[in-house]
Write an enzyme that holds these catalytic residues in place. Structure first.
Site: not given
Length: 205
Positions: A44, A46-48, A110, A76
């Site tokens: 995130g 770097d590239t989000k 991931e 949640g």
């Protein structure tokens, strides 16, 4: 002219993909968890706000179902449960490698899940070369986890992907090329699933 040919090609692939997809039955809509076509794995920080975010928005406009943590998760939600479920249900994984990608446990987790699930994978090397991507032992992971991460990373690094220089690159061209690659892979997955369904039907006949 080159852009027009690319757009035409992408539209043709998308139309073919839609023809392969079957409308969900009422039972499927009621009982199945929401699915996603494309899981976007990224760092995130770097590239989000650029590559991953723009690609997500582009795929949404094309009526596909991408998964991006900041867009598809709410307060949640259990982080690992939601992520793992999305990876299990996705058809294609887009792995956006960036300079600080390998510093993130979550990115590597991931990636390992995507590779272990044998998903179609499209690597995107954004501002980084494959040879620069290294899993380092900082003492926070077990040997088993490190081995999983290293194996997944090596497999992804030797998968044909896309390269992009965010400082000098052609953004519209990149989004078009990436989308076309995603749609081609989605089409292949849909065809494989259809063939498996046909074979099962024949075996049970």
């Amino acid at each position: 002219m080159q852009m027009q040919r690319s757009i035409s090609s992408t539209n043709n692939v998308y139309r073919n993909l839609l023809r392969l997809q079957k409308p969900p039955t009422a039972a499927m809509v009621t009982w199945q968890q929401p699915s996603c076509d494309v899981f976007i794995n990224h760092r995130g920080i770097d590239t989000k706000k650029n590559v991953a975010g723009l690609l997500y928005n582009h795929l949404v406009r094309l009526r596909l179902r991408p998964f991006l943590d900041s867009k598809n998760m709410k307060p949640g939600d259990k982080l690992f449960d939601k992520i793992d479920a999305a990876i299990t249900r996705c058809k294609v994984g887009v792995v956006v490698f960036s300079p600080r990608y390998c510093q993130s446990y979550f990115c590597l987790h991931e990636l390992a899940r995507i590779m272990e699930a044998k998903k179609k994978v499209i690597p995107v090397f954004c501002d980084v070369k494959p040879s620069e991507l290294i899993v380092r032992d900082d003492g926070s992971c077990s040997k088993h986890q490190l081995d999983r991460f290293k194996t997944a990373l090596e497999e992804a690094k030797y998968t044909v992907g896309l390269t992009f220089d965010s400082s000098n690159g052609d953004w519209p061209g990149f989004l078009m090329t990436a989308t076309e690659a995603i749609m081609e892979n989605l089409k292949e997955v849909e065809e494989e699933e259809r063939q498996m369904h046909i074979e099962k039907s024949i075996n049970h006949a």
